[in-house]
Design a protein around this motif. Structure first.
Motif, PDB file in Angstrom:
ATOM      1  N   ALA A 168       0.964  -1.627  -0.114  1.00  0.00           N
ATOM      2  CA  ALA A 168       0.074   0.134   0.013  1.00  0.00           C
ATOM      3  C   ALA A 168       0.943   1.545   0.582  1.00  0.00           C
ATOM      4  CB  ALA A 168      -0.957   0.393   1.349  1.00  0.00           C
ATOM      5  N   GLY A 169       2.244   1.317   0.816  1.00  0.00           N
ATOM      6  CA  GLY A 169       2.753   2.490   0.635  1.00  0.00           C
ATOM      7  C   GLY A 169       3.365   2.364  -0.474  1.00  0.00           C
ATOM      8  N   ALA A 170       3.557   1.647  -1.489  1.00  0.00           N
ATOM      9  CA  ALA A 170       4.824   1.555  -2.317  1.00  0.00           C
ATOM     10  C   ALA A 170       4.008   2.974  -3.740  1.00  0.00           C
ATOM     11  CB  ALA A 170       4.910   0.250  -2.978  1.00  0.00           C
ATOM     12  N   GLY A 171       3.079   3.812  -3.468  1.00  0.00           N
ATOM     13  CA  GLY A 171       2.805   4.927  -4.168  1.00  0.00           C
ATOM     14  C   GLY A 171       1.899   3.861  -5.128  1.00  0.00           C
ATOM     15  N   ARG A 172       0.737   4.674  -6.074  1.00  0.00           N
ATOM     16  CA  ARG A 172      -0.087   4.217  -6.035  1.00  0.00           C
ATOM     17  C   ARG A 172      -0.781   3.625  -7.312  1.00  0.00           C
ATOM     18  NH1 ARG A 172      -4.160   9.538  -6.525  1.00  0.00           N
ATOM     19  NH2 ARG A 172      -4.575   9.692  -4.445  1.00  0.00           N
ATOM     20  N   ARG A 173       0.262   3.726  -7.853  1.00  0.00           N
ATOM     21  CA  ARG A 173       0.474   2.636  -9.471  1.00  0.00           C
ATOM     22  C   ARG A 173      -0.075   1.022  -9.227  1.00  0.00           C
ATOM     23  NH1 ARG A 173       3.912   2.388 -12.859  1.00  0.00           N
ATOM     24  NH2 ARG A 173       2.766   1.526 -14.158  1.00  0.00           N
ATOM     25  N   ARG A 174       0.831   0.815  -8.065  1.00  0.00           N
ATOM     26  CA  ARG A 174       0.937  -0.942  -8.004  1.00  0.00           C
ATOM     27  C   ARG A 174       0.263  -2.220  -8.649  1.00  0.00           C
ATOM     28  NH1 ARG A 174      -1.225  -1.088  -3.253  1.00  0.00           N
ATOM     29  NH2 ARG A 174      -2.906   0.684  -3.254  1.00  0.00           N
ATOM     30  N   PRO A 175       0.909  -2.263 -10.162  1.00  0.00           N
ATOM     31  CA  PRO A 175       0.261  -2.215 -11.880  1.00  0.00           C
ATOM     32  C   PRO A 175       0.469  -4.381 -11.426  1.00  0.00           C
ATOM     33  CG  PRO A 175       1.729  -2.102 -11.598  1.00  0.00           C
ATOM     34  CD  PRO A 175       2.705  -1.145 -10.641  1.00  0.00           C
ATOM     35  N   ASP A 176      -0.832  -4.811 -11.516  1.00  0.00           N
ATOM     36  CA  ASP A 176      -1.776  -6.015 -10.886  1.00  0.00           C
ATOM     37  C   ASP A 176      -1.397  -7.197 -12.088  1.00  0.00           C
ATOM     38  OD1 ASP A 176      -2.516  -8.207  -9.659  1.00  0.00           O
ATOM     39  OD2 ASP A 176      -4.304  -7.699  -9.295  1.00  0.00           O
ATOM     40  N   HIS A 177       0.106  -7.768 -11.791  1.00  0.00           N
ATOM     41  CA  HIS A 177       0.416  -9.089 -12.715  1.00  0.00           C
ATOM     42  C   HIS A 177       0.053 -10.248 -11.849  1.00  0.00           C
ATOM     43  CE1 HIS A 177       1.782  -5.710 -15.386  1.00  0.00           C
ATOM     44  NE2 HIS A 177       2.499  -5.360 -14.988  1.00  0.00           N
ATOM     45  N   SER A 178      -0.905 -10.748 -12.024  1.00  0.00           N
ATOM     46  CA  SER A 178      -0.821 -11.841 -10.503  1.00  0.00           C
ATOM     47  C   SER A 178      -1.248 -12.587 -11.677  1.00  0.00           C
ATOM     48  CB  SER A 178      -1.699 -11.797  -9.477  1.00  0.00           C
ATOM     49  OG  SER A 178      -2.526 -10.707  -9.716  1.00  0.00           O
ATOM     50  N   GLY A 179      -0.233 -13.491 -11.845  1.00  0.00           N
ATOM     51  CA  GLY A 179      -1.240 -15.115 -12.872  1.00  0.00           C
ATOM     52  C   GLY A 179      -0.713 -14.966 -14.496  1.00  0.00           C
ATOM     53  N   ALA A 180      -0.360 -13.310 -14.338  1.00  0.00           N
ATOM     54  CA  ALA A 180       0.245 -13.333 -16.102  1.00  0.00           C
ATOM     55  C   ALA A 180       0.994 -13.647 -16.993  1.00  0.00           C
ATOM     56  CB  ALA A 180       0.385 -11.696 -16.211  1.00  0.00           C
ATOM     57  N   HIS A 181       1.152 -13.858 -18.010  1.00  0.00           N
ATOM     58  CA  HIS A 181       1.479 -14.571 -18.845  1.00  0.00           C
ATOM     59  C   HIS A 181       2.570 -13.918 -19.575  1.00  0.00           C
ATOM     60  CE1 HIS A 181       0.232 -19.210 -19.062  1.00  0.00           C
ATOM     61  NE2 HIS A 181      -0.424 -17.983 -18.228  1.00  0.00           N
ATOM     62  N   LEU A 182       3.621 -13.265 -18.692  1.00  0.00           N
ATOM     63  CA  LEU A 182       4.989 -12.367 -19.455  1.00  0.00           C
ATOM     64  C   LEU A 182       5.830 -12.355 -19.682  1.00  0.00           C
ATOM     65  CD1 LEU A 182       3.873  -9.978 -15.817  1.00  0.00           C
ATOM     66  CD2 LEU A 182       3.043  -9.850 -18.328  1.00  0.00           C
ATOM     67  N   ILE A 183       5.812 -13.863 -20.922  1.00  0.00           N
ATOM     68  CA  ILE A 183       7.438 -14.461 -20.945  1.00  0.00           C
ATOM     69  C   ILE A 183       7.767 -13.093 -21.871  1.00  0.00           C
ATOM     70  CG2 ILE A 183       8.244 -16.216 -21.893  1.00  0.00           C
ATOM     71  CD1 ILE A 183       5.550 -17.945 -20.363  1.00  0.00           C
ATOM     72  N   GLY A 184       9.557 -13.138 -22.051  1.00  0.00           N
ATOM     73  CA  GLY A 184       9.993 -11.919 -22.566  1.00  0.00           C
ATOM     74  C   GLY A 184      10.029 -10.817 -22.365  1.00  0.00           C
ATOM     75  N   ARG A 185       8.356 -10.884 -21.957  1.00  0.00           N
ATOM     76  CA  ARG A 185       8.200  -8.937 -21.261  1.00  0.00           C
ATOM     77  C   ARG A 185       9.546  -8.384 -21.487  1.00  0.00           C
ATOM     78  NH1 ARG A 185       3.481  -6.826 -21.631  1.00  0.00           N
ATOM     79  NH2 ARG A 185       1.763  -9.182 -21.382  1.00  0.00           N
ATOM     80  N   ARG A 186       9.365  -6.988 -21.960  1.00  0.00           N
ATOM     81  CA  ARG A 186      10.157  -5.751 -21.636  1.00  0.00           C
ATOM     82  C   ARG A 186      10.282  -4.825 -20.848  1.00  0.00           C
ATOM     83  NH1 ARG A 186      11.690  -4.423 -28.350  1.00  0.00           N
ATOM     84  NH2 ARG A 186      12.313  -6.977 -28.270  1.00  0.00           N
ATOM     85  N   PHE A 187      10.486  -4.499 -19.823  1.00  0.00           N
ATOM     86  CA  PHE A 187       9.952  -4.234 -18.610  1.00  0.00           C
ATOM     87  C   PHE A 187      11.226  -3.063 -18.183  1.00  0.00           C
ATOM     88  CE2 PHE A 187       6.491  -7.247 -17.350  1.00  0.00           C
ATOM     89  CZ  PHE A 187       5.703  -6.710 -17.447  1.00  0.00           C
ATOM     90  N   ARG A 188      12.202  -3.233 -18.958  1.00  0.00           N
ATOM     91  CA  ARG A 188      13.698  -2.439 -18.039  1.00  0.00           C
ATOM     92  C   ARG A 188      13.091  -0.787 -18.217  1.00  0.00           C
ATOM     93  NH1 ARG A 188      18.745  -2.116 -22.054  1.00  0.00           N
ATOM     94  NH2 ARG A 188      20.323  -1.617 -20.486  1.00  0.00           N
ATOM     95  N   GLY A 189      13.311  -0.735 -16.524  1.00  0.00           N
ATOM     96  CA  GLY A 189      13.444   0.420 -16.563  1.00  0.00           C
ATOM     97  C   GLY A 189      12.251   1.156 -15.746  1.00  0.00           C
ATOM     98  N   ALA A 190      11.280   0.155 -15.902  1.00  0.00           N
ATOM     99  CA  ALA A 190      10.126   0.690 -15.457  1.00  0.00           C
ATOM    100  C   ALA A 190       9.580   0.447 -13.758  1.00  0.00           C
ATOM    101  CB  ALA A 190       9.210  -0.545 -16.157  1.00  0.00           C
TER     102      ALA A 190
END
Ligand code: SF4
Length: 249
Positions: A168-190
Motif C-alpha cells: 500500500a505504501g509503494a505508490g498509487r500505480r501498483r500494477p497487478d500482473h498476478s497470474g499473467a503470462h509475461l514471458i520475454g516481456r520488456r520491462f526495462r527501467g519500468a
C-alpha cells in the motif's frame, strides 16, 4: 520452528530420487519417480554439483525444498534413509511433496511475520504458522493423509491481505500482473513499485534497471528473467531459488 532452508548435508537426497524428471531444458535425462538420479553418489552428494547448468540440470539449481528434505530424513524417519532401509523408501518419497508444500507455506508465513505493515495480522499469521508446523511434525502416515490444498486455501487469502498492506505504501500505480503470462516481456527501467507478480510467468522477461521495490513475487517463475540493475529493495516473498533462476549479474 523447523529450519526453512535446505540443508542437504542432513537429507538423504530425496529430491534426487523421489520425483520423476522429464528430459527438457531443465533436466538432461528422463528419470522415473523413485529411481536415483545417475549423478547421485553413494554419500548422497551430487557428483556434478558445481557444474549443474552446464551439464543440463538447471532444474536442480532452481528447486527449493524449503527444508522439507532434512525434516523428513531427520524427524519423520528418525535419521534413517532409503538406502539403508529400503522398506521405508516408498513412504519417504511419498512424504516429500506433502512436506515441501507445508514448508513452503511456513516460509511464506514466516516472511509475512517480518512485515511491519501487516502487524495487525500477526496474531492470525502466528496461529496459521503454528498449526502448519504441528501438522508437519506428524507421522509419515499422517502426513500422506493430509489435504494440503485445504490448508493452502486458508493461508493464501491471509497472505494476500499481507501483500496488500505491505504494498500500500509503494505508490498509487501498483500494477497487478498476478497470474499473467509475461514471458520475454520488456520491462526495462519500468516503475513497478508495489506490483503484484503473484504466480506470474516472467520467464526470460527483461527487468533490467526496473524499480521493483515492494513488488510481490509469490510463486512467480523467474527462470532466465534479467534482473540486472533492478531495485528489489523490500521485495515480497522472493525466494533464493527464484533469484538463482534469474540473471542477477
Ligand atoms: S543432477 Fe545432482 S542435484 Fe540434480 S538430481 Fe541429480 S544428483 Fe541431484
Amino acid at each position: 520452528m523447523a529450519r526453512l532452508e535446505a540443508d542437504c548435508s542432513r537429507c538423504a537426497a530425496l529430491c534426487c530420487v523421489a520425483p520423476a524428471f522429464a528430459k527438457s531444458s531443465d533436466f538432461a535425462v528422463d528419470k522415473p519417480a523413485g529411481q536415483a538420479c545417475r549423478n547421485l553418489a553413494d554419500d548422497f552428494r551430487c557428483r556434478i554439483h558445481e557444474d549443474l547448468p552446464a551439464r543440463g540440470f538447471q532444474g536442480c539449481v532452481v528447486f527449493d525444498c524449503f527444508g522439507a528434505g532434512q525434516r523428513i530424513t531427520q524427524e519423520t524417519f528418525g535419521g534413517r534413509d532409503w538406502r539403508g532401509a529400503p522398506e521405508i523408501a516408498g513412504a519417504m518419497f511419498a512424504t516429500l511433496p506433502v512436506m515441501r508444500q507445508l514448508h513452503e507455506l511456513l516460509w511464506l508465513l514466516t516472511e509475512a511475520l517480518q512485515l511491519d505493515e501487516a502487524r495487525r495480522l500477526h496474531p492470525e499469521l502466528r496461529m496459521a504458522r503454528d498449526e502448519i508446523d504441528a501438522l508437519a511434525a506428524g507421522t509419515a502416515d499422517e502426513l500422506r493423509g493430509l489435504d494440503v490444498d485445504a490448508y493452502r486455501k486458508k493461508v493464501v487469502p491471509l497472505l494476500r491481505r499481507v501483500s496488500e498492506l505491505a504494498r500500500a505504501g509503494a505508490g498509487r500505480r501498483r500494477p497487478d500482473h498476478s497470474g499473467a503470462h509475461l514471458i520475454g516481456r520488456r520491462f526495462r527501467g519500468a516503475d513497478l513499485r508495489g506490483a503484484s507478480f503473484r504466480g506470474a510467468l516472467l520467464i526470460g522477461a527483461d527487468l533490467r534497471d526496473a524499480d521493483l521495490r515492494r513488488a510481490d513475487f509469490t510463486g512467480a517463475d523467474l527462470r532466465g528473467a534479467d534482473l540486472r540493475g533492478a531495485d528489489l529493495t523490500g521485495a515480497l516473498f522472493l525466494t533464493a531459488a527464484q533469484l538463482r533462476a534469474a540473471r542477477t549479474a
